[in-house]
Design a protein around this motif. Sequence first.
Motif, PDB file in Angstrom:
ATOM      1  N   ASP A  16      35.675  49.699  34.438  1.00 24.20           N
ATOM      2  CA  ASP A  16      36.820  48.861  34.057  1.00 24.20           C
ATOM      3  C   ASP A  16      37.263  49.071  32.610  1.00 24.20           C
ATOM      4  OD1 ASP A  16      34.433  47.651  33.419  1.00 24.20           O
ATOM      5  OD2 ASP A  16      35.137  45.619  33.805  1.00 24.20           O
ATOM      6  N   ALA A  17      36.304  49.287  31.692  1.00 24.65           N
ATOM      7  CA  ALA A  17      36.691  49.477  30.282  1.00 24.65           C
ATOM      8  C   ALA A  17      37.512  50.771  30.129  1.00 24.65           C
ATOM      9  CB  ALA A  17      35.455  49.518  29.391  1.00 24.65           C
ATOM     10  N   VAL A  19      39.289  52.254  32.503  1.00 19.57           N
ATOM     11  CA  VAL A  19      40.597  52.052  33.154  1.00 19.57           C
ATOM     12  C   VAL A  19      41.527  51.295  32.205  1.00 19.57           C
ATOM     13  CG1 VAL A  19      41.776  50.845  35.031  1.00 19.57           C
ATOM     14  CG2 VAL A  19      39.728  52.201  35.503  1.00 19.57           C
ATOM     15  N   ALA A  20      40.989  50.253  31.569  1.00 20.59           N
ATOM     16  CA  ALA A  20      41.818  49.482  30.622  1.00 20.59           C
ATOM     17  C   ALA A  20      42.275  50.373  29.471  1.00 20.59           C
ATOM     18  CB  ALA A  20      41.020  48.291  30.097  1.00 20.59           C
ATOM     19  N   ARG A  21      41.344  51.166  28.935  1.00 18.58           N
ATOM     20  CA  ARG A  21      41.673  52.014  27.773  1.00 18.58           C
ATOM     21  C   ARG A  21      42.730  53.063  28.129  1.00 18.58           C
ATOM     22  NH1 ARG A  21      39.638  56.845  26.802  1.00 18.58           N
ATOM     23  NH2 ARG A  21      37.912  56.565  28.275  1.00 18.58           N
ATOM     24  N   LEU A  22      42.528  53.765  29.260  1.00 17.46           N
ATOM     25  CA  LEU A  22      43.469  54.833  29.624  1.00 17.46           C
ATOM     26  C   LEU A  22      44.846  54.258  29.995  1.00 17.46           C
ATOM     27  CD1 LEU A  22      41.218  57.337  31.627  1.00 17.46           C
ATOM     28  CD2 LEU A  22      42.070  57.532  29.286  1.00 17.46           C
ATOM     29  N   ARG A  67      37.815  45.219  40.360  1.00 20.78           N
ATOM     30  CA  ARG A  67      37.754  44.666  38.999  1.00 20.78           C
ATOM     31  C   ARG A  67      38.381  45.651  38.013  1.00 20.78           C
ATOM     32  NH1 ARG A  67      31.854  43.862  36.834  1.00 20.78           N
ATOM     33  NH2 ARG A  67      32.176  46.097  36.544  1.00 20.78           N
ATOM     34  N   ALA A  68      38.123  46.939  38.214  1.00 15.04           N
ATOM     35  CA  ALA A  68      38.710  47.956  37.340  1.00 15.04           C
ATOM     36  C   ALA A  68      40.234  47.978  37.496  1.00 15.04           C
ATOM     37  CB  ALA A  68      38.121  49.331  37.661  1.00 15.04           C
ATOM     38  N   MET A  69      40.694  47.824  38.743  1.00 13.55           N
ATOM     39  CA  MET A  69      42.147  47.806  38.966  1.00 13.55           C
ATOM     40  C   MET A  69      42.763  46.639  38.193  1.00 13.55           C
ATOM     41  SD  MET A  69      44.338  48.866  41.949  1.00 13.55           S
ATOM     42  CE  MET A  69      46.098  48.703  42.038  1.00 13.55           C
ATOM     43  N   LYS A  70      42.106  45.486  38.267  1.00 15.77           N
ATOM     44  CA  LYS A  70      42.657  44.320  37.567  1.00 15.77           C
ATOM     45  C   LYS A  70      42.668  44.540  36.051  1.00 15.77           C
ATOM     46  CE  LYS A  70      41.943  40.879  41.098  1.00 15.77           C
ATOM     47  NZ  LYS A  70      41.316  39.647  41.578  1.00 15.77           N
ATOM     48  N   ALA A  71      41.663  45.271  35.532  1.00 18.41           N
ATOM     49  CA  ALA A  71      41.613  45.549  34.090  1.00 18.41           C
ATOM     50  C   ALA A  71      42.826  46.392  33.678  1.00 18.41           C
ATOM     51  CB  ALA A  71      40.319  46.270  33.738  1.00 18.41           C
ATOM     52  N   GLY A  72      43.215  47.330  34.541  1.00 17.02           N
ATOM     53  CA  GLY A  72      44.407  48.145  34.243  1.00 17.02           C
ATOM     54  C   GLY A  72      45.680  47.333  34.400  1.00 17.02           C
ATOM     55  N   LEU A  73      45.730  46.554  35.466  1.00 18.12           N
ATOM     56  CA  LEU A  73      46.938  45.745  35.723  1.00 18.12           C
ATOM     57  C   LEU A  73      47.205  44.745  34.600  1.00 18.12           C
ATOM     58  CD1 LEU A  73      46.653  44.976  39.561  1.00 18.12           C
ATOM     59  CD2 LEU A  73      48.236  46.538  38.423  1.00 18.12           C
ATOM     60  N   ALA A  74      46.123  44.269  33.965  1.00 19.60           N
ATOM     61  CA  ALA A  74      46.300  43.290  32.882  1.00 19.60           C
ATOM     62  C   ALA A  74      47.171  43.869  31.771  1.00 19.60           C
ATOM     63  CB  ALA A  74      44.937  42.863  32.341  1.00 19.60           C
TER      64      ALA A  74
END
Length: 217
Positions: A16-17, A19-22, A67-74
């Motif tokens: 998730d981290a 995914v959020a970063r990229l 959870r990773a998808m949600k981290a990107g969607l945020a």
Amino acid sequence: MTDLAELAQHLIDGHDADVARLTRDALDEGRAPAAILEQGLIAGMQVVGERFRDNIIFVPEVLVAARAMKAGLAHLEPVLAACGIEPIGTYVIGTVKGDIHDIGKNLVGMMLKGAGFRVIDLGVNTPLAKFQAAIEEHRPDIVGMSALLTTTMGQMKVNIESFRAAGLFDRLRVMVGGAAVSEDYAESIGAHAYGADAPSSVAKARSLLAELKAARA
Ligand code: B1M
């Protein structure tokens, strides 16, 4: 330049981290949010779905990918919603009773916000009574229902029949969507529209709204 295939792979692996970063990096580079969504996040989730179907991965892996998808969607949500100014209409959305899948519903909701709708999100596992209460309270133009399971899609029919019996079709339109649902099924249960994906759902919501406004004029 951020590699969207790498973003998809991190989603598949549940990082998730990363995914959020990229996602953030791709946005900062000026990449189109729709490309990040489709070639990165949705492409990754597509692979997760295929592996889950084929028993290569199981619920825990799917949950970390979600959870990773949600981290990107945020990171994407504010950008997708940024162009909304005055609400053009009100849209109540929820995943039907018995169903806890919410990623697709959330995507549709955020793109509707981006298109200028006021979106009331009822969440997941939404009983008919909660839809009815929201219709009463928010007077929506459109009610949208999501279902991903063949065991829960029938609840859409139950809800639609109840809305029709209550005379609500004079003042609102119903859209259905989700992996379990098809255009034919939507038509067979009396929905006004079927949303295959988030962008086409927004286009259909706009035309339902135009149709309603013309009928009210
Ligand atoms: Co579940 N699950 N799941 N799952 N899950 C599916 C749906 C499944 C197809 C996987 C498979 O077998 N290949 C299968 C359903 C089979 C069937 O009924 N035919 C399945 C199953 C069986 C289950 C459980 C029963 C597993 C179990 O416990 N044994 C269980 C059920 C729980 C329940 O709901 N009661 C379950 C649980 C879960 C998790 C909790 C682990 C997790 C959900 C996490 C979450 O949502 N917070 C999960 C996930 C992630 C999936 C898959 C892998 C991915 C779904 C997703 O998010 N896709 C899924 C496989 C798949 O669909 N390929 C699967 C990405 C998302 C962007 O797409 O949701 O389709 P989607 O939304 C799209 C369009 O459909 C459309 O626009 C969206 C954007 O393009 N759309 C609308 C959606 N809603 C709309 C509404 C609209 C308009 C358009 O208008 C209102």
